[in-house]
Structures are given as structure tokens and as C-alpha cells.
Design a protein around this motif. Sequence first.
Motif, PDB file in Angstrom:
ATOM      1  N   LEU A 100      20.687  33.380  25.249  1.00  0.00           N
ATOM      2  CA  LEU A 100      20.203  34.978  25.615  1.00  0.00           C
ATOM      3  C   LEU A 100      19.908  35.660  24.523  1.00  0.00           C
ATOM      4  O   LEU A 100      19.622  35.033  23.426  1.00  0.00           O
ATOM      5  CB  LEU A 100      21.698  35.642  25.828  1.00  0.00           C
ATOM      6  N   GLN A 114      19.695  40.996  24.925  1.00  0.00           N
ATOM      7  CA  GLN A 114      20.456  40.585  26.043  1.00  0.00           C
ATOM      8  C   GLN A 114      21.511  40.496  25.289  1.00  0.00           C
ATOM      9  O   GLN A 114      22.514  40.868  26.361  1.00  0.00           O
ATOM     10  CB  GLN A 114      19.881  39.286  27.098  1.00  0.00           C
ATOM     11  N   SER A 115      21.368  40.470  24.438  1.00  0.00           N
ATOM     12  CA  SER A 115      22.851  39.939  23.408  1.00  0.00           C
ATOM     13  C   SER A 115      23.757  40.888  22.647  1.00  0.00           C
ATOM     14  O   SER A 115      25.134  40.976  22.704  1.00  0.00           O
ATOM     15  CB  SER A 115      22.907  38.314  22.588  1.00  0.00           C
ATOM     16  N   LEU A 169      26.423  44.052  22.617  1.00  0.00           N
ATOM     17  CA  LEU A 169      27.117  44.675  23.822  1.00  0.00           C
ATOM     18  C   LEU A 169      27.276  46.190  23.350  1.00  0.00           C
ATOM     19  O   LEU A 169      26.761  46.969  22.602  1.00  0.00           O
ATOM     20  CB  LEU A 169      28.646  44.131  23.066  1.00  0.00           C
ATOM     21  N   ARG A 180      27.341  36.547  25.971  1.00  0.00           N
ATOM     22  CA  ARG A 180      26.874  37.997  24.834  1.00  0.00           C
ATOM     23  C   ARG A 180      28.091  37.592  23.116  1.00  0.00           C
ATOM     24  O   ARG A 180      27.951  38.172  22.651  1.00  0.00           O
ATOM     25  CB  ARG A 180      27.037  38.875  25.534  1.00  0.00           C
TER      26      ARG A 180
END
Length: 115
Positions: free
Chosen positions: A9, A13-14, A16, A92
Amino acid sequence: MIARSNPTLDDAQSALTGRDLDRLGWLVTLLPAAWIASRRRRRLLFLALSAPGFVAFFGTTYHRNFFVMAAGLALFLAASVFRLRTEPLFVRAEAADLLPCPLPRPNTRKEKPHA
């Protein structure tokens, strides 16, 4: 052609969110740390969760019970949904260096019997 999701990713996108961290904390306390330490072990956890439903669903030809077949299908689908919902979260978390969690050290002290 079926597009497969890429486990690597990018930074956007990673990230959190707070909700993701709460879910990750709940999963880490619920599941043994050794089972979520790597992608391969999470696959084995999925197989262990889905095996009873798989056996119940495909074993119904022998005993022909609709409710056992339905329960087996429900168990198998629940394990599949669990895997689909949690694996992106674990990927993630690994990208953010939150996993693997440190495993607890075994107790090396000798146990003393009570008198």
C-alpha cells in the motif's frame, strides 16, 4: 480479467484512523499474538475458523440434514467475512510498523512448591 488487490500500500492508504486502531486493539487482545504475527499464520487461522463450516456443509450429503448444511454454510461465510474485513487492517498495521506485536517472554523462573 480479475483484478487482484495489491498487498503493498502507498502512504495514503496505509494511514490508520482512530476506528482502525480501536479495531486492531480489540483484535490483538482477542486473538493470540502468534496467530496474527504474519500473513501466513493469519491464513492458517482462517482455515482453522472455516474448517468446521466446510466439513458441515460438504458432509451433508451423507446425513441429508438441511439445518446442518445451513449452519455449515453460515460458519464458512462468517470465517470468510472475518478474513475479508480484518486482513486489510492487518496489512495496514504492518505497513505502519504496528505489527508484529512483541510476544510475551516465557517465564524462566523456577516454580517453588508451596510448603
